[in-house]
Design an enzyme around this catalytic site. Structure first.
Site, mmCIF file in Angstrom:
data_model
loop_
_atom_site.group_PDB
_atom_site.id
_atom_site.type_symbol
_atom_site.label_atom_id
_atom_site.label_comp_id
_atom_site.label_asym_id
_atom_site.label_seq_id
_atom_site.Cartn_x
_atom_site.Cartn_y
_atom_site.Cartn_z
ATOM 1 C CE LYS B 98 -3.611 2.510 2.337
ATOM 2 N NZ LYS B 98 -4.107 2.895 3.649
ATOM 3 N N GLY B 159 -8.735 9.084 9.600
ATOM 4 C CA GLY B 159 -9.093 9.219 11.007
ATOM 5 C C GLY B 159 -10.206 10.212 11.280
ATOM 6 C CB ALA B 185 -8.748 7.690 4.241
ATOM 7 N N GLY B 186 -11.461 7.787 6.093
ATOM 8 C CA GLY B 186 -12.620 8.623 6.379
ATOM 9 C C GLY B 186 -13.898 7.848 6.620
ATOM 10 C CG ASN B 207 -6.937 1.409 11.365
ATOM 11 O OD1 ASN B 207 -7.297 0.912 12.420
ATOM 12 N ND2 ASN B 207 -5.678 1.706 11.162
ATOM 13 C CB THR B 208 -10.093 5.579 12.654
ATOM 14 O OG1 THR B 208 -8.814 5.868 12.091
ATOM 15 C CG2 THR B 208 -10.294 6.403 13.900
#
Lengths: 377, 257
Positions: B98, B159, B185-186, B207-208
C-alpha cells in the site's frame, strides 16, 4: 521568522485579554470547536483562561475523543539518555547551571554503549539524547558520534541539546536524528535575560529562531515547550501555541510535539513565579489537543504517577518511563540529576499500567530503513 | 454467480480490508480482524520490527490467515517510499504494497506527484501497488496507466470518520476505472461503507472506526454486514431517486392498450 510574528504581540495585552474572557465566550468557542471543528489561536487563549476551568470536564471528554480518532488507543514510550551535565550557561532554575558546584561528567563511547544496553533491556526502541551546553565537551562532533552509536540500537533517535546552526542540524539529521526538542523556557524577553544571565543561552533571539533553523534544515519533528512557572504560564503557553501555529504553517512537512515541563525542586531552591496546578495542567493539555488535533503531546516523569495515570488518556500521545536524569544514571552514577523525577516506576510498570487502561504501548514508530534515504543523498 | 474480487494474482471473497493501527491491544486487533471476515490487512512498516521475529503485531496476524499489505506510512517522498517498499518486501516476503506518501503530517493528505513517481518505479520493480490517493479521477487513470493493480481514493481525511465527502469524484472514478477501486480513509460508520459499496466501489478499507469503537469486535461485524449489504444492493440495482411520488403499482398497467 517567528520573531516577526512575536513582535506583533505585547505580553501585557495578552495578559489583559486572558483576564477579560468570560464563560459565555468559552461556551461559544467550545460549541464551535466540537460541532464545526473550528478553532484558532484565540480559541486556544480562551480555553487556557480562568473562565474555561468550569468547562474542564467537557473539554477533557472531547479531547479524549479526538485523541483516539487521531492516534488510536495507543501510547508511545520514550526514555532520556543524559550524555553530559557539563554546561557553560547559568540558568537560575536548573540543576546543571554553570555556578552549581556539582560533579561534572560527559559520557565516553564505552559509557554510552553501557547505558544503551541497559535501556534496550527495558524494551525501548526510541531514545532521547540529552546534554547541557558546552562547546568543547558536547559540540556537534560529539553529538553526531553519539547519534551514530545510538542509531545502531534504536529505531528512533531524538535530541535535546543546545541550539545549533541550520547546517549543523542538517548534519545531525544525516547522522540519524529524527526529532529535536528545544524549549524557549519563556517568551518574556525582559525576564528571559534575568533567568539566563550568562552563556550562549542568554541570547533570547538566537534561541527563539531555533525552530525556524530546524524547519529549514528539514528536521522530521520539532519539540516545543515553555518552562511552566517561570512567568505567567498562561501567557507563555499562548506564545508557545502561537509559535506552533506559525511553524505548522511555515514548515508544513514537519511534525511537532509539545511538552509540559513544570518547575520542580532542584539544587539551588528556585521558587517559581507562577504555580500551575494539576487541574490547570490538564486544562492546558486539552486546549492544545482541541486546537491542534494532530500535535504530539508529551508527559514526562516529572509528574507524579497518579496524575500521569489519570490524565494521559485526555490528549497525551507519548510518555517517558523509567527515566534517570543524570549522565550514566542507568548503569551507575554519582553525577547530579538535572531535576527530580516524581514517577520512579520502571518502564515495564508504566507499560503495564497503560495496558491495564486499554491502551497499546508503542515502543516503535519509525524505522532505520528511512535513514538510508537521507544518508544516501 | 460467485462475486470474487481479483487484485493482481489474488482473489478475495471479502470486500473489507482492515488497518491494524490504533487498536488498544494486539488481541483486540486480532479479534476484530477475525470478526470482520477480512482477507487483507495493512500495517505500517515503521510500526513493526523487521529484525525481530517476535514482533507483536505480526505474530497476532500470523495466527489468522489474512494476507499482509505493508504500507509506507511515514515516508515523504517517492525515493523514501521505494526504499521502504524494498525493505518491506524483503522482511515480510510479499510484493504487495500500500503506497502512502503523505508529507503533510496534519491531515495526512497524499502527495499526488510523489505517489505517481513512486508507483511507476515500484511497478517496474515487480510490486503489486495499491496507492492511497485523493479522489482525483485523472490521477486514477494515470496510475492505472503506469500499472498499479488498484486505486485507493479517500472518502475524507484519515481518522476523520467523516464519511464520503468526495462522493461525486468517487462516482466518476468508479465509472471510469479498469482496476479495482478501494475506498480508503474517512469511513467512520458502517453506513458510510455501505454507501461506498452501493456506489460500486470494489472494496473499502477501514481502521479508525473499528479500532476506537467502544466494542471494536462488534463494530467489525457491523462493518462486515454493511459491506455485504452494500455490495448486494449494488448488484440488485438501486432505483433512481425522484422528488415526485412514483406509484408502486401504476394504474396504467391495469388498463387495456
Amino acid at each position: 521568522m517567528f520573531r516577526d510574528k512575536l513582535n506583533q504581540y505585547q505580553w501585557d495585552v495578552v495578559s489583559a485579554s486572558l483576564a477579560s474572557i468570560q464563560q459565555a465566550d468559552v461556551e461559544r468557542l467550545l460549541s464551535l470547536a466540537t460541532q464545526a471543528n473550528k478553532t484558532d489561536i484565540d480559541t486556544f487563549l480562551a480555553f487556557i483562561s480562568p473562565a474555561a476551568l468550569p468547562f474542564l470536564d467537557t473539554m477533557a471528554t472531547y479531547s479524549q475523543r479526538i485523541t483516539q480518532a487521531r492516534f488510536g488507543k495507543t501510547m508511545q514510550l520514550y526514555i532520556p539518555l543524559y550524555l553530559s551535565n557539563e554546561c557553560q550557561n547559568i540558568c537560575t532554575y536548573c540543576g546543571f547551571s554553570f555556578t552549581n558546584k556539582i560533579p561534572r561528567k560527559t559520557l565516553s563511547d564505552a559509557e554510552i554503549l553501557q547505558e544503551i544496553a541497559v535501556i534496550k533491556s527495558y524494551g525501548f526502541e526510541h531514545v532521547l539524547l540529552v546534554t547541557g551546553e558546552h562547546d568543547q565537551r558536547v559540540g556537534v562532533e560529539y553529538l553526531a558520534n553519539a547519534v551514530r552509536l545510538a542509531k545502531q540500537h534504536f529505531a528512533q533517535v531524538s535530541i535535546e541539546v543546545q541550539p545549533l546552526e541550520q547546517h549543523e542540524y542538517a548534519l545531525l539529521k544525516n547522522a540519524g536524528v529524527y526529532a529535536v526538542l528545544v524549549y524557549q523556557e519563556t517568551y518574556h524577553q525582559a525576564t528571559y535575560k534575568e533567568y539566563h544571565p550568562k552563556g550562549k543561552k542568554s541570547n533570547f533571539a538566537y534561541r527563539l529562531d531555533t525552530p525556524d533553523r530546524l524547519g529549514k534544515a528539514g528536521m522530521y519533528k520539532i519539540g516545543l515547550g515553555a518552562l511552566l512557572g517561570l512567568e505567567d504560564w498562561r501567557v507563555d503557553s499562548f506564545f508557545n501555541a502561537l509559535h506552533l501555529d506559525y511553524l505548522q504553517k511555515t514548515y508544513w512537512q514537519t511534525k511537532y510535539s509539545v511538552s509540559f515541563p513544570r518547575i520542580r525542586p532542584h539544587e539551588g531552591a528556585f521558587e517559581p513565579k507562577s504555580h500551575l496546578t494539576e487541574k490547570e495542567l490538564l486544562q492546558l493539555i486539552c486546549a492544545y489537543r482541541i486546537c491542534f488535533p494532530d500535535v504530539e503531546l508529551s508527559l514526562s516523569s516529572r509528574e507524579r504517577p497518579a496524575f500521569r495515570d489519570a490524565v494521559f488518556p485526555y490528549g497525551i500521545t507519548s510518555m517517558s518511563a523509567g527515566s534517570r536524569t543524570e549522565p550514566g544514571g542507568y548503569t551507575d552514577s554519582h553525577a547530579l540529576k538535572q531535576f527530580e523525577t516524581n514517577d520512579d516506576r520502571s518502564a515495564q510498570a508504566v507499560a503495564d499500567m497503560i495496558r491495564q487502561k486499554g491502551y497499546e504501548v508503542v515502543w516503535k514508530d519509525w524505522d532505520a530503513v528511512l535513514w538510508r534515504v537521507v544518508s544516501s543523498e | 454467480m460467485q462475486d470474487v474480487l481479483q487484485i493482481g494474482n489474488q482473489s478475495f471473497s471479502s470486500r473489507i480490508f482492515l488497518g491494524t493501527g490504533k487498536f488498544g491491544s494486539p488481541q483486540t486487533m486480532h479479534d476484530a480482524v477475525i470478526a470482520s471476515g477480512t482477507e487483507l490487512v495493512t500495517m505500517a512498516l515503521k510500526r513493526i520490527d523487521l529484525k525481530n521475529q517476535s514482533d507483536n503485531i505480526l505474530n497476532f496476524l500470523k495466527k489468522t490467515n489474512v494476507h499482509l499489505l505493508p504500507n509506507t506510512s511515514g515516508v515523504r517522498t517517492a525515493k523514501e517510499a521505494v526504499f521502504a517498499a524494498q525493505a518491506a518486501r524483503e522482511a515480510l516476503e510479499t510484493n504487495w504494497l500500500k503506497l502512502e506518501i503523505h508529507p503533510d503530517p496534519r491531515y495526512l493528505l497524499p502527495d499526488a506527484i510523489e505517489t505517481l513517481k513512486a508507483a511507476e518505479e515500484l511497478v517496474k520493480l515487480g510490486f503489486i501497488v495499491l496507492p492511497y490517493i485523493h479522489a482525483d479521477p485523472v490521477l486514477c487513470k494515470r496510475l492505472e496507466e503506469v500499472g498499479t493493480h488498484a486505486v485507493m481514493p479517500l472518502g475524507s481525511p484519515i481518522g476523520s470518520n467523516k464519511g464520503l465527502e468526495t462522493k461525486e469524484f468517487l462516482r466518476i472514478i468508479i465509472e471510469q476505472s479498469n482496476v479495482p477501486v478501494i475506498v480508503d480513509a474517512g469511513i467512520g460508520a458502517p453506513s458510510h461503507a455501505a454507501l461506498a459499496m452501493e456506489l460500486g466501489a470494489d472494496a473499502v478499507l477501514v481502521n479508525t472506526a473499528i479500532a476506537v469503537a467502544q466494542q471494536p469486535v462488534d463494530m467489525a461485524t457491523a462493518f462486515k454486514l454493511s459491506v455485504q449489504a452494500g455490495r448486494m444492493a449494488y448488484h440488485a440495482k438501486l432505483g433512481s431517486t425522484s422528488d415526485n411520488a412514483q406509484a408502486s403499482s401504476p394504474i396504467s398497467a391495469l388498463l387495456d392498450e
